[in-house]
Structures are given as structure tokens and as C-alpha cells.
Design a protein around this motif. Structure first.
Motif, PDB file in Angstrom:
ATOM      1  N   LEU A 104       0.947  -0.435 -11.869  1.00  0.00           N
ATOM      2  CA  LEU A 104       1.143   0.998 -11.627  1.00  0.00           C
ATOM      3  C   LEU A 104       1.487   1.716 -12.930  1.00  0.00           C
ATOM      4  CD1 LEU A 104       3.186   0.997  -8.286  1.00  0.00           C
ATOM      5  CD2 LEU A 104       0.819   1.723  -8.609  1.00  0.00           C
ATOM      6  N   LEU A 105       2.343   1.063 -13.725  1.00  0.00           N
ATOM      7  CA  LEU A 105       2.748   1.690 -14.978  1.00  0.00           C
ATOM      8  C   LEU A 105       1.573   1.781 -15.949  1.00  0.00           C
ATOM      9  CD1 LEU A 105       6.293   0.228 -15.571  1.00  0.00           C
ATOM     10  CD2 LEU A 105       5.669   2.639 -15.322  1.00  0.00           C
ATOM     11  N   SER A 137       1.308   4.054  -3.014  1.00  0.00           N
ATOM     12  CA  SER A 137       0.866   5.416  -2.737  1.00  0.00           C
ATOM     13  C   SER A 137       1.980   6.445  -2.883  1.00  0.00           C
ATOM     14  CB  SER A 137       0.309   5.523  -1.315  1.00  0.00           C
ATOM     15  OG  SER A 137      -0.658   4.538  -1.101  1.00  0.00           O
ATOM     16  N   ILE A 138       3.207   6.034  -2.675  1.00  0.00           N
ATOM     17  CA  ILE A 138       4.302   6.994  -2.714  1.00  0.00           C
ATOM     18  C   ILE A 138       4.767   7.221  -4.156  1.00  0.00           C
ATOM     19  CG2 ILE A 138       6.327   5.446  -2.479  1.00  0.00           C
ATOM     20  CD1 ILE A 138       5.744   8.586  -0.349  1.00  0.00           C
ATOM     21  N   PHE A 139       4.272   6.411  -5.083  1.00  0.00           N
ATOM     22  CA  PHE A 139       4.621   6.553  -6.503  1.00  0.00           C
ATOM     23  C   PHE A 139       3.820   7.699  -7.117  1.00  0.00           C
ATOM     24  CE2 PHE A 139       2.933   5.081 -10.748  1.00  0.00           C
ATOM     25  CZ  PHE A 139       3.990   5.559 -11.487  1.00  0.00           C
ATOM     26  N   ASN A 140       4.514   8.590  -7.775  1.00  0.00           N
ATOM     27  CA  ASN A 140       3.846   9.707  -8.447  1.00  0.00           C
ATOM     28  C   ASN A 140       3.725   9.394  -9.940  1.00  0.00           C
ATOM     29  OD1 ASN A 140       2.961  12.085  -9.524  1.00  0.00           O
ATOM     30  ND2 ASN A 140       4.476  13.384  -8.492  1.00  0.00           N
ATOM     31  N   PRO A 141       2.512   9.117 -10.424  1.00  0.00           N
ATOM     32  CA  PRO A 141       2.347   8.682 -11.816  1.00  0.00           C
ATOM     33  C   PRO A 141       2.749   9.761 -12.819  1.00  0.00           C
ATOM     34  CG  PRO A 141       0.214   9.125 -10.808  1.00  0.00           C
ATOM     35  CD  PRO A 141       1.225   9.206  -9.706  1.00  0.00           C
ATOM     36  N   ALA A 142       2.902  10.983 -12.347  1.00  0.00           N
ATOM     37  CA  ALA A 142       3.263  12.049 -13.280  1.00  0.00           C
ATOM     38  C   ALA A 142       4.752  12.049 -13.615  1.00  0.00           C
ATOM     39  CB  ALA A 142       2.865  13.403 -12.692  1.00  0.00           C
ATOM     40  N   ARG A 143       5.529  11.141 -13.010  1.00  0.00           N
ATOM     41  CA  ARG A 143       6.971  11.160 -13.260  1.00  0.00           C
ATOM     42  C   ARG A 143       7.477   9.762 -13.528  1.00  0.00           C
ATOM     43  NH1 ARG A 143       9.707  15.170  -9.907  1.00  0.00           N
ATOM     44  NH2 ARG A 143      11.404  13.807 -10.416  1.00  0.00           N
ATOM     45  N   VAL A 144       7.102   9.166 -14.635  1.00  0.00           N
ATOM     46  CA  VAL A 144       7.538   7.798 -14.896  1.00  0.00           C
ATOM     47  C   VAL A 144       8.951   7.761 -15.489  1.00  0.00           C
ATOM     48  CG1 VAL A 144       7.087   5.766 -16.295  1.00  0.00           C
ATOM     49  CG2 VAL A 144       5.206   6.915 -15.140  1.00  0.00           C
ATOM     50  N   THR A 202       0.841  -1.197   0.000  1.00  0.00           N
ATOM     51  CA  THR A 202       0.000   0.000   0.000  1.00  0.00           C
ATOM     52  C   THR A 202       0.876   1.246   0.000  1.00  0.00           C
ATOM     53  OG1 THR A 202      -1.707  -1.130   1.257  1.00  0.00           O
ATOM     54  CG2 THR A 202      -1.761   1.273   1.294  1.00  0.00           C
ATOM     55  N   TYR A 203       1.907   1.210   0.842  1.00  0.00           N
ATOM     56  CA  TYR A 203       2.813   2.350   0.902  1.00  0.00           C
ATOM     57  C   TYR A 203       3.500   2.566  -0.444  1.00  0.00           C
ATOM     58  CZ  TYR A 203       6.772   5.298   1.970  1.00  0.00           C
ATOM     59  OH  TYR A 203       7.681   6.312   1.936  1.00  0.00           O
ATOM     60  N   TYR A 204       4.004   1.478  -0.994  1.00  0.00           N
ATOM     61  CA  TYR A 204       4.757   1.549  -2.252  1.00  0.00           C
ATOM     62  C   TYR A 204       3.892   2.155  -3.369  1.00  0.00           C
ATOM     63  CZ  TYR A 204       7.517  -0.152  -6.226  1.00  0.00           C
ATOM     64  OH  TYR A 204       8.247  -0.256  -7.381  1.00  0.00           O
ATOM     65  N   LYS A 264       3.962  12.244  -1.352  1.00  0.00           N
ATOM     66  CA  LYS A 264       4.769  11.834  -2.503  1.00  0.00           C
ATOM     67  C   LYS A 264       5.327  12.991  -3.305  1.00  0.00           C
ATOM     68  CE  LYS A 264       1.023  11.222  -5.793  1.00  0.00           C
ATOM     69  NZ  LYS A 264      -0.083  10.331  -6.059  1.00  0.00           N
ATOM     70  N   ILE A 284       4.440  -3.299  -9.947  1.00  0.00           N
ATOM     71  CA  ILE A 284       5.027  -2.345 -10.892  1.00  0.00           C
ATOM     72  C   ILE A 284       4.253  -2.274 -12.208  1.00  0.00           C
ATOM     73  CG2 ILE A 284       7.074  -1.895 -12.314  1.00  0.00           C
ATOM     74  CD1 ILE A 284       8.737  -2.883  -9.883  1.00  0.00           C
ATOM     75  N   PRO A 306       8.250   3.119  -9.990  1.00  0.00           N
ATOM     76  CA  PRO A 306       8.402   3.338 -11.441  1.00  0.00           C
ATOM     77  C   PRO A 306       8.677   4.788 -11.809  1.00  0.00           C
ATOM     78  CG  PRO A 306       6.495   1.951 -10.964  1.00  0.00           C
ATOM     79  CD  PRO A 306       6.964   2.479  -9.658  1.00  0.00           C
ATOM     80  N   ASP A 307       8.663   5.702 -10.855  1.00  0.00           N
ATOM     81  CA  ASP A 307       9.068   7.072 -11.198  1.00  0.00           C
ATOM     82  C   ASP A 307      10.580   7.240 -11.052  1.00  0.00           C
ATOM     83  OD1 ASP A 307       9.333   7.193  -8.432  1.00  0.00           O
ATOM     84  OD2 ASP A 307       7.540   8.397  -8.128  1.00  0.00           O
TER      85      ASP A 307
END
Lengths: 462, 422
Positions: A242-243, A209-216, A205-207, B20, A239, B53-54
Motif C-alpha cells: 500500500l505504501l 480500501s479504507i486507506f487513503n493514499p493521500a494521507r500517509v 479487502t476492507y483494510y 474513506k 502495508i 498507513p495513513d
């Protein structure tokens, strides 16, 4: 005469290398083998050497290098180390500094690979909690390093996880810590490792949530977190998903940007004089209050006023008349202004929120405090009014305008009557709202508050 | 949803999501583990335990204590006027999450920030309570980074530094005018005051140590800050000047640049687009040049519009604008001169200096050191290589030395954003 040697560990190599060096055995006369790499075909025909009389001083740097390189999986490591040792002790004292030498270059590359592997082990070991019969907590991890690095990395884990029992299993070797000492054992296949841990759902859940989809940046991720480690990382299974969702999530974020919960900035006129502002404010839909109020109540008074009084929001009477401070609270304010020697015609009076907010109780409309979003949506009007007038003093009547101008930390009870500097003017004073005085049941307290209001008004003219 | 009924997993989803946008996740710089620690250590470089993935590393449990906030900073998803879902952890929940994650080796420590609730001091006290509980009740010796709440009293900051490894105060935006526009309640003087409060306390601790005393620990990993770029039109030169002021004046360990990222429920005043990641990357490269290569902000940004070139890295851009400085002789030049050659990093300069005591360096040696030869070759002299001066004078030099394709550049950007090497 060729010597055949079977070497497994750094200590073994060091002992043998010392003997060989004492006998002046040249590098090309030795064939280093490792049972891990290939079966031993020839018996060791080396003669027992007499204890070496000569000691060789090698740089400490070399021992550190050798200790690391010894853990590398490459078969030629022992001979490469011995050749380097030979050259160091046979006229090339500063060989280690020549990092572009072929042998040194290769050793350094191997050392780098080993160090990186140790670093990755520190990072990617994932402990799973296992409760044993005696109810003590044990943490077990399975990890697959590239090189034979368990003994290099284990002391780090002992220091870091000093107060718990843990075991790290790898295909080559295992190590356990019982809060006292490290014990090494045989390698273990992945199938013998515990699977799953109650915390893994939380971690994932943490992993996610901490991912910002605007910066792949996938290449970057793979470079630092090699795919071959993914099977032991619980979060890695997320992964792909998320991608896949990333572009959609970004679009949603950007779309939500439009039109959602606008502030008054959106309705600002080209001209920022008071008349244009007043006209433009009539069309303001930055919050929902406009739907229920009779009309927008903008500030009024002298355009070149030296003093601006700011209230919270219009009340019932103000909403009907379309002018600020004309109800009972307005009367009290007029009275206080007169006592302070201020002419109402010379000041500008306005509110933080420009629409009346209320709840209906029978036939009566009862004042309801505007919420923070309404305050912030409306605030640009107040800022524009202040910018147009540029007063010498601002008087905040009550907590709402005081917090809007002096910061959300501001407390009337603590800082009433203090002259403070703000972005809009050097003399900003917060005092009681006249309505608060009207509502005060205790007569003597009410008189005291009224006195303070008059005093604060005087202070701002001074 | 009523916050009280939320379980920890739901809160974690909201409060990690809210965190984030903060770029910082480093866990390095603390000197040694606290005495008496049972779980947790701080030694050597920080460790990145995972990557999302960022491309950014996960080394800390980075969460907010709460995302309720009384402030209204327009770039922030947690501002009071935002409709984002809200949650609040209890102190025990954060302590337990940190310990449980740490014991499984998921993280290197805790990075705790918070929206401002009630007052700045109250919020700061809550953050301190978490750190204190970890240290005292759990003998936790791992990394703790606390985000200092603006306007919190100096007494609380002093206490926070006693439990935390690093403190940070976000400068948020590069200039006063930017702050005024987007974060009306935050004022640069207040932010800088908070930073200098921390700096003075760090200095004091160091002086006592130098005098032979053993003062209590105070933020041994120093302080850092974050600056959002691209939310306002402020050019790179101003961004770097602000950073430079902070490095010199406040002795910050790091300035993190965070390309403004679109946020849900954003105010219409903000740019609605994906973040300019390449610009962020150029700023990190320029930052590195200031800290380790002896460049000043004015030198690095030579473009007329005061922005860094997006096409080529700032060091190469400087070299092309200063061709009279080259070629530099690898075998004779000073350290400062070597540091200015494009394609050669700090570590390789060190290696070159030590190698040339023994050998006259040739171009092949440089290639073995993994110098970016294609970029460097026009600018250096070696024992066997003498670039024709005509090459340096050619007008299309920039085109010829810059990385071949756009694709390649993006890849470089990604790797170098992490290492910071230019």
C-alpha cells in the motif's frame, strides 16, 4: 534475617504480604523470587506466622494498582509493591498521591504498560473460525502479549463475545469461554494455533480500501500498532504494498482532476450579463450533447423579466430554430400563458439543458430525457441566467427543472402548485410540462392538467 | 459491470473506498451494553483494532450502503456527476459482514452511511433496516453509528436513534457560502435543523431519565459531524466559529475536521493537491483548546489572515501573543491559569493540583510528569525555577520555544492528531 519468597500471582503476593506485614518484616529483609524469572536457590526458611491480629487498611487505589503491576514482567515488581505497602502503612498514608515519588512513579509506569498491553490485546486478538466435529462454531486466536495479562483481559472477551465459544492462546497462558465460564490453561506456542480464516480475504479487502493514499503517516501507524504485533494481524502484510503504491495513486487522483467531465462552470465568461452568457454558451463542451445537436438553444425573453419559465431541454423544432418553446409544446404554453393573463414578451423562457438530446427512429428524431450528468454539467448556465435576471417568480415546467432547483427529492405528483422559496427567488412553483399534457391520452385528464398549468401560472403572477 | 453480478468482495472494495473520506471512526461514548446482547458490547473507551498507513485507526466497519447518489456535491466522489464505479449492498450483506467481522474481533462496530437513492426517507429507511436487523435478529450489542440522511423525516431520525449508538449529520463545509458553491443541494439551515432534531430527542431522553423513568435508548453516544477544510478559501477562524456554534448550540460530542483530499474524477473547481494535513492537525488542537482548555475561537486565532499558524501550535501561539499573562506560578495558580501554559495538558494540570497539596513542586517534578519542559519553562514559576522576565520579552521567543526541526513537528503532529492533546 532475610526471607526468600517465591511469588507467582497477585493473590499469593497478597497473602504473603499480609503475613510479613503482621510480623513487621521490613522490606530490605525480603528477597522476592519468581520461578518465571530465576530458579529458586534457597528454601523458604520463613516461620509460619500466627494469624495476624492487626489488619491494615490500605487504600483501594493501591490494590487496583498492585493487581495491575503484578502482571508486569519486570522482576522487581513484588519487592517494589511490598516496599510501597510498607511505606503506606508506616507513616506515609498519602504516598499514592505523590506521583513524583520514585517508587510510585515506577509503579505507575508499570501499571501504564500493563494497561496498554491489555488494551492492545483487546484490539489485536484476531479470532479464526474453526468447525469442530459436532459442527459447533469455535473461534480461536493466538496472541503474544508483553505481560502476564490473560486474566486481566479475559473477562472483557467473555462479555463481548458472550454468545460464542472462543479460546485465546498465548505463550504464557490460555483461556477458553464456553458461553458459561472462563477456563484457564497452559501456554501454547504459535505453531499450535489455527492458520487462516475464510473471512481474511474480505478483511484485507476492507483494510486496503479504507486507506487513503493521500494521507500517509507511517510513524503514527507504528506508534499505535507496534510492529511486533504485525505477525498475527492478517492485514499487516498489505502495508508495504500500500505504501509503495501510494504516491502513484495520489498522482493519478490529482491528474484525473484535470479536464475530466467538466461542468459548464469551465466555460463561464468574465461578464455575467445575458448577452455574454449566450455567446459563451455556444462554445460549451461540458457534456457530449453538443456533438449531435444542431445548435445551443439559450434562454430568451425580457432581461428584466419578473417571471422565468424553465423547461427541460429543447425539442426537435427548437433545435432547428435555435429558440426555446417554439414547437407544439410551445404553442400549448403560449395558450396557457394567454389564459393566465401573462404576456410572453414579458417573461424569460429557458431550459435546464441547452442542447437537444434525441434518438433517431427512421427519419424522426425522438426526444430522449437528459441524464443526470448532462443536467448537472449544464446547470451552471441556468444558475447564471437566474442570477442575471433575479426574477420574482420561477415556474419549473416538469420534473427535470423542478428537481434541479428544488432538490432531487422533489416530486411533481406530490408538490405541484406549491409556492416554495429557493436560493433564486421566494416564489418558485413547479407544474406540468406542456409536453406531458400533450402526451396525455385521457382527454378529461388532459383538460384538468391544462387547467392546473394555467392555475399555477396565475399563482406565480399573483 | 452489472451491480447484481458483483460479489461481496467487489462491492466491499467499492463501498469502503467510497467511505474513506469520512474522518470519523470513533466508537466511544456509549454508556453500557444493551441488555440482552449476545454478541457485542459497548464499554469504556473505544478500541482501535487496526491502523492503516495513513495513521488513522480502523475501529469500525465503515462502509456505504450504496454509492449511487442523486446529489451533486462537488467535493464528494459519489456525487451524481462522478464517473466512479458504483455498487449497492443488500441489507443482509451488510448485516452479515458486520457480524462476521465483529466475531473475529476485526472491528468494534458498524459505521453506515449511504449515497441518497430515490428519496431521503427511502434511503434512511434502508439504513435503519440494517441496524434493526442487527439488534433484533442477531442480538448484536456492539457499536452502531448511522449517518443521518439530510431531509429525512423526524420520525425516521427518532427510530434510527433507537437502534444506533451515535447519529451524525455532516455539516460538510464551514459556511453557507461554501455550501452554496460546492454543495448546491445542501443547505445549512436544513442540516442544522436535522441536528437540532437529534439534540432535542437526546435532551428529552435525558430529562426522562433524570425524572426517574426508563425511556428507550436514543443515540447514547450522542451526535457528531464532519467538516471538510481546504476545499474553499474559508479561514480557520470561521471554521472554529462554526464548530463552536455546534458544540454550544447542538451539544455535539465531536466535530471532525477532514482536510480536503483529492478525489478521483474531481470537478475542476476543486483544489488539485494533497491535503494540508498540518492545517487539519492545528484545527484539532484548536478544537481541543475550545473544549477542554476554556479558550474561545476568537482568542485562539490571532493571526491577521484569520488562519492558525502552521509553524507553532495554537496554545503556544496564544502564549506568545499574551506574554503579560505569564509567568504562571505552578504552586499557586488556578486550574484555569494552569490550563493556559504551553506544554502542560489537561491530565497534568489535574496531577499538579493534587500533587501540590503535599509538596511544593519543583521543575524536576514537572519533568517526571512528562511536561514538555522546553516549551513550558519560559512560562512557569516553580519552587526552584524563576524564568527571567527578560526572556518572556525577547522578540525571538517563538523561535526559541518552538520544536527544533520541521521533522520533529511532523512527528508531533501525527501523534497528537490521534490523542488530540496539545
Amino acid at each position: 534475617m532475610t526471607h526468600f519468597l517465591n511469588i507467582e500471582t497477585f493473590d499469593q503476593w497478597r497473602t504473603e504480604a499480609r503475613l510479613l506485614l503482621a510480623q513487621e518484616v521490613e522490606p530490605f529483609d525480603i528477597n522476592f523470587l519468581s520461578s518465571r524469572d530465576q530458579p529458586l536457590l534457597f528454601a523458604d526458611d520463613r516461620q509460619e506466622a500466627s494469624p495476624a491480629n492487626t489488619t491494615h487498611n490500605v487504600p483501594k487505589l493501591f490494590l487496583d494498582l498492585a493487581r495491575n503491576v503484578a502482571c508486569h514482567r519486570k522482576a522487581n515488581r513484588w519487592e517494589l509493591l511490598y516496599r510501597t505497602l510498607w511505606r503506606l502503612t508506616h507513616g506515609e498514608r498519602s504516598l499514592l498521591q505523590i506521583t513524583t515519588d520514585d517508587d510510585i512513579h515506577e509503579l505507575l509506569q508499570m501499571q501504564k504498560a500493563v494497561k496498554r498491553d491489555v488494551h492492545k490485546m483487546k484490539a489485536f486478538v484476531r479470532f479464526r473460525k474453526v468447525e469442530s466435529v459436532d459442527e459447533s462454531e469455535n473461534y480461536i486466536a493466538w496472541h503474544r502479549p508483553d505481560h502476564h495479562i490473560v486474566r486481566l483481559a479475559a473477562p472483557f472477551f467473555a462479555r463481548r463475545f458472550n454468545g460464542m465459544n472462543w479460546t485465546i492462546l498465548t505463550p504464557d497462558e490460555s483461556v477458553a469461554w464456553d458461553q458459561h465460564e472462563l477456563q484457564y490453561g497452559a501456554g501454547v506456542p504459535a505453531s499450535e494455533a489455527p492458520d487462516g480464516d475464510v473471512l481474511e480475504e474480505l478483511w484485507k479487502t476492507y483494510y486496503a480500501s479504507i486507506f487513503n493514499p493521500a494521507r500517509v503517516k507511517v510513524a503514527m501507524m507504528k506508534r499505535e500498532m507496534p510492529v511486533r504485533h504485525w505477525p498475527t494481524l492478517p492485514e499487516a502484510e498489505l502495508i508495504e504494498g500500500l505504501l509503495q503504491q501510494a504516491p502513484k495513486r495520489v498522482n493519478e487522483m490529482i491528474e484525473q482532476n484535470e479536464g475530466f467531465d467538466r461542468t459548464a462552470t469551465h466555460y463561464m465568461p468574465q461578464q455575467s450579463d445575458l448577452d455574454s452568457l449566450r455567446e459563451a454558451a455556444k462554445c460549451c463542451h461540458a457534456c457530449d450533447l453538443h456533438q449531435f445537436a444542431t445548435q445551443m438553444v439559450f434562454g430568451e425573453g425580457a432581461k428584466d423579466a419578473r417571471i422565468v419559465l424553465v423547461g427541460e431541454q429543447p425539442g426537435d423544432r427548437e433545435d432547428i430554430e435555435g429558440r426555446p418553446f417554439v414547437g407544439p409544446a410551445g404553442k400549448l404554453l403560449d395558450n396557457a400563458l394567454a389564459r393566465a393573463g401573462v404576456n410572453r414578451n414579458e417573461v424569460y423562457i429557458t431550459n435546464v439543458v441547452k442542447h437537444f438530446k434525441f434518438t433517431e427512429r427512421g427519419k424522426r428524431r425522438l426526444h430522449k430525457k437528459p441524464n443526470s450528468r448532462e443536467i448537472f454539467a449544464c446547470r451552471p448556465w441556468l444558475e447564471a441566467e437566474l442570477a442575471a435576471i433575479q426574477p420574482e417568480a420561477i415556474i419549473c415546467l416538469g420534473a427535470t427543472p423542478a428537481q434541479a432547483l428544488l432538490g432531487r427529492d422533489f416530486r411533481i405528483s406530490k408538490s405541484r402548485g406549491q409556492v416554495l422559496a429557493t436560493d433564486w427567488c421566494k416564489r418558485t412553483v413547479a407544474t406540468w410540462h406542456p409536453a406531458a399534457i400533450l402526451r396525455m391520452p385521457d382527454v378529461s385528464r388532459r383538460e384538468q392538467m391544462e387547467q392546473q398549468l394555467v392555475g399555477d401560472l396565475r399563482l406565480s403572477v399573483a | 459491470m452489472v451491480a447484481d453480478r458483483m460479489d461481496v468482495r467487489e462491492k466491499l472494495a467499492i463501498l469502503a473506498d467510497a467511505a474513506k473520506y469520512d474522518a470519523s471512526c470513533a466508537s466511544s461514548g456509549s454508556k453500557g451494553t444493551r441488555a440482552g446482547s449476545k454478541i457485542g458490547s459497548t464499554e469504556g473507551m473505544g478500541i482501535c483494532h487496526s491502523y492503516t498507513p495513513d495513521g488513522r485507526c480502523v475501529s469500525l466497519l465503515k462502509i456505504l450502503l450504496t454509492n449511487y447518489c442523486i446529489y451533486d456535491c462537488q467535493y464528494c466522489v459519489n456525487r451524481i456527476s462522478s464517473d466512479t464505479p458504483r455498487a449497492r449492498f443488500t441489507i443482509d450483506e451488510v448485516v452479515s459482514l458486520t457480524m462476521e467481522f465483529y466475531k473475529r474481533n476485526y472491528v468494534e462496530g458498524l459505521f453506515l452511511s449511504s449515497g441518497i437513492i430515490q428519496t431521503s426517507d427511502y434511503t434512511m429507511e434502508q439504513l435503519i433496516a440494517v441496524a434493526k436487523k442487527l439488534r433484533i435478529d442477531h442480538h448484536y450489542g456492539g457499536y452502531i453509528h448511522l449517518k443521518t440522511i439530510p431531509n429525512a423525516s423526524q420520525g425516521l431520525i427518532d427510530e434510527a436513534g433507537g437502534w444506533a449508538d451515535r447519529l451524525s449529520v455532516n455539516i460538510e463545509l464551514p459556511t453557507d457560502a461554501d455550501l452554496h458553491q460546492l454543495a448546491p443541494e445542501k443547505k445549512k439551515p436544513q442540516i442544522v435543523k436535522a441536528m437540532s432534531g437529534i439534540r432535542e430527542k437526546i435532551d428529552e431522553t435525558k430529562q426522562e431519565q433524570a425524572a426517574g423513568f426508563k425511556p428507550p435508548r436514543f443515540a447514547p453516544a450522542g451526535q457528531s459531524t464532519q467538516m471538510i477544510v481546504g476545499a474553499t478559501p474559508t479561514p480557520d477562524l470561521d471554521v472554529l466559529k462554526t464548530a463552536s456554534e455546534l458544540y454550544i448550540g447542538q451539544r455535539l460530542r465531536r466535530v471532525y475536521y477532514s482536510a480536503y483530499s483529492p478525489i478521483p474524477h474531481a470537478d475542476a473547481r476543486l483544489p488539485g493537491q494533497s491535503p494540508p494535513l498540518i492545517r487539519e492537525h492545528r484545527l484539532y488542537q484548536a478544537d481541543w483548546l475550545m473544549r477542554f482548555y476554556g479558550f474561545s475561537a476568537d482568542e485562539i486565532v490571532a493571526e491577521k489572515d484569520h488562519n492558525l499558524s502552521l509553524e507553532i501550535d495554537p496554545k503556544l501561539a496564544w502564549a506568545i501573543a499574551n506574554r503579560h499573562f505569564f509567568p504562571v506560578d505552578i504552586n499557586r495558580a488556578s486550574r484555569e491559569e494552569l490550563l493556559r501554559i504551553p506544554g502542560i495538558g489537561v491530565r497534568n494540570v489535574k496531577r499538579i493540583l493534587s500533587l501540590r497539596k503535599h509538596n511544593n513542586l519543583r521543575s524536576e517534578d514537572l519533568r517526571k510528569l512528562r511536561v514538555a519542559w522546553n516549551r513550558a519553562k519560559v512560562f512557569v514559576l516553580t519552587a526552584d525555577h524563576n524564568p527571567s522576565l527578560a526572556d518572556l520579552d525577547k522578540l525571538d521567543l517563538a523561535k526559541r520555544v518552538k520544536p527544533k526541526s520541521q521533522q520533529r513537528m511532523l512527528f508531533d503532529a501525527a501523534s497528537s492528531a490521534a490523542s488530540g492533546e496539545v
